[in-house]
Design a protein around this motif. Sequence first.
Motif, PDB file in Angstrom:
ATOM      1  N   GLY A 225       0.383  -1.094   0.063  1.00 52.13           N
ATOM      2  CA  GLY A 225      -0.413  -0.306   0.145  1.00 52.13           C
ATOM      3  C   GLY A 225       1.116   1.371   0.047  1.00 52.13           C
ATOM      4  N   SER A 226       2.534   1.019  -0.238  1.00 53.44           N
ATOM      5  CA  SER A 226       2.765   2.346   0.268  1.00 53.44           C
ATOM      6  C   SER A 226       2.840   3.178  -1.679  1.00 53.44           C
ATOM      7  N   HIS A 227       2.879   2.396  -2.635  1.00 54.73           N
ATOM      8  CA  HIS A 227       3.067   2.721  -3.607  1.00 54.73           C
ATOM      9  C   HIS A 227       2.262   4.677  -4.421  1.00 54.73           C
ATOM     10  N   PRO A 228       2.352   5.709  -4.616  1.00 56.82           N
ATOM     11  CA  PRO A 228       2.259   6.428  -4.417  1.00 56.82           C
ATOM     12  C   PRO A 228       0.565   6.094  -5.273  1.00 56.82           C
ATOM     13  N   ALA A 229       0.426   5.319  -6.416  1.00 54.31           N
ATOM     14  CA  ALA A 229      -0.973   5.549  -6.572  1.00 54.31           C
ATOM     15  C   ALA A 229      -2.230   4.574  -5.389  1.00 54.31           C
ATOM     16  N   LEU A 230      -1.367   4.020  -4.789  1.00 53.44           N
ATOM     17  CA  LEU A 230      -1.981   3.914  -4.306  1.00 53.44           C
ATOM     18  C   LEU A 230      -2.948   4.564  -2.530  1.00 53.44           C
ATOM     19  N   ARG A 231      -1.794   5.524  -2.366  1.00 51.37           N
ATOM     20  CA  ARG A 231      -1.764   5.538  -1.777  1.00 51.37           C
ATOM     21  C   ARG A 231      -2.636   7.750  -1.613  1.00 51.37           C
ATOM     22  N   ARG A 232      -2.442   7.930  -3.366  1.00 52.71           N
ATOM     23  CA  ARG A 232      -3.778   8.503  -3.554  1.00 52.71           C
ATOM     24  C   ARG A 232      -4.605   8.075  -3.775  1.00 52.71           C
TER      25      ARG A 232
END
Length: 701
Positions: A225-232
Amino acid sequence: MRKRKESPAVDPQLQPASTLPGVGPAVAEKLAARGLLHVQDFWFQLPLRYEDRTRLTPVAALRPGMTAQVLGRVVAVERGFRGRPTLRIVVADDSRGGLALRFFHFNRAQLAQFAPGRRILCFGEARPGLHGLEMVHPSYRLLAEDAVVVPGDRLDPVYPTVDGIGPASFARLVDAALQRLPDAATLELLPADACARLGLPGLREALLLAHRPPPGDELAGFADGSHPALRRLALEELLAHTLSLRRQRVALRRHGAAAVRPGSRLAKDLRGRLKFALTGAQQRVLQEIAGDIARPEPMLRLVQGDVGSGKTVVAALAAADVVAAGHQVALMAPTELLAEQHLANFRAWFDALGVEVAWLAGKVTGRARTATLARIADGRAQIVVGTHALMQQQVAFAGLALAIVDEQHRFGVHQRLALRDKGLAGDRVPHQLVMTATPIPRTLAMSAYADLDVSVIDEMPPGRTPVTTVAVNADRRGEVVARIQAACAEGRQAYWVCTLIEDSEEVEAQAAQSTFELLGTALPGLRLGLLHGRMKPAEKQAVMARFKAGELQLLVATTVIEVGVDVPNASLMIIENAERLGLAQLHQLRGRVGRGAAASSCVLMYKGPLSAMARERLEVMRASTDGFLIAEKDLELRGPGELLGTRQTGLAAFRIADLGRDAALLPHVQEIADALLAQDPQVADRLVARWVGAAARFAGA
């Protein structure tokens, strides 16, 4: 000839799922059962995992445990019947390696497809077999002789299963939905600088990355869950839920409420009759409540306080001001045991002051019920204490101005709405005061209770001694029994808590019934009682009354005593199979002792070997009695859903966000929510519709 006027194009976000190719009425019904009603719902249905088909791996390069894509030719077809039908296809390529494809479920058509010499492209996990490496039930495609294989440049997604829709069909539906993604400017609803400041991509880019990520080292970020896409995506989902709650709060505050002047003679008389002084924290929270109820708009306040911090007396003092102003108060608790505890306290405080405290629960029937309903309806019953029975249709209040809900997370949304609606009078609704002895971590409260003002009683009354906690292996059961004997010999009382009522072969836990019998034999001189949820209410009440009066020395019980039991003379708590319980429940149970001046102990008896998580839970309990620290650790270990009981909170389950993992985003969420509500409420409405939809109307209950 006049040109026909074209109907306006439907926003692709609002287009029904039935507009996607291949979705007829039957498929639409199956999709709707999974909450997939509109095209946009497919955008946010993220893959469970990804498969890397971006390259071809030579057969000779395969290693056990490797998931790979292989291009080769069928060199042998074998059909066997060792116990069950088996189809074994041997594949080879130019690397001179051999690979077996094994199928346990196949049909004649498949068997006919596999002819020696046919080209085949297969994908799966290589495992050791009897004759070298094999793939069991790989995905495969038979190719024409002149077919060109061009590996993709993106990972292939694997989506959650939907009953009656195959994985390949569902992936095609998601593909079709993604093709209808608007351009970035049309899709984006967040302020221009919100994502840039956090180094996050726009929504369109985030969605495309999440569904079709490129191969490489970034794949780990999708798993944790740390990928920028998922955080966005998590940022926007958390924002939508926060806006939903805040919007509900604004809508409710458009109603009026009874303005109650604090500091009434009744409240002063009640305070003067208390046998203890209020703590500074209690006085601070009382002032916050007084400020709320003095305004002609409904109070929405959550009072958090550790077990034994004195929330109930704060609620009673607030109730006194409301009663003195000529209004009614309702106090609702989730169990009869807890409700009866409140009834005993309120009657002890209010009877001598001439305030009628009525009791309404499922066991109040016949003429007694009819009489109680009449006294509630005509206002003679000034305070009504009860369970879910308070929300039944026949219950009508003369003028309900304050609704108090204890352990509110145990109630369903519709139930809390029903209690609030009991006080509807024209445009006025009751003030709402909700209490919990389950401390909620600050990060969680920011999102889960964005519609409430939060007060914290963070100070324990004087005279309370910290509870000493030890963890003991069940092999030392004899020592624990001896400890009970010693405590009771000194005039103290003890609890022994079990996790089941009856023995079960499936779960290795000592049941309350059998434990009661065993302890009766081991402690023949003690007076024992048994309490569990299957007993009739009158039986439970009688047992608790005897224990509280000191007639019983040891109470063997299930976790039914988790809340609402107050016996100051009880100084020893034994929790059997403690490794099976979460931190919040262990802390609640421990809170049943340490309520008097005597030194108290809690013994966490466990059956080894312990899992790493169970060991960590017991260590946290041993090291700390701070409910808020324990709640933070509980959030870390178990996640927010279990901690909050989100099936009952009214919050729709998060699709992407995780309150524990994404807690760092919450301050930004609050900031963006403030800006949108002040400057662009229409965008706020669109965000709520995108993520929360119909669930929004319950979110502020």
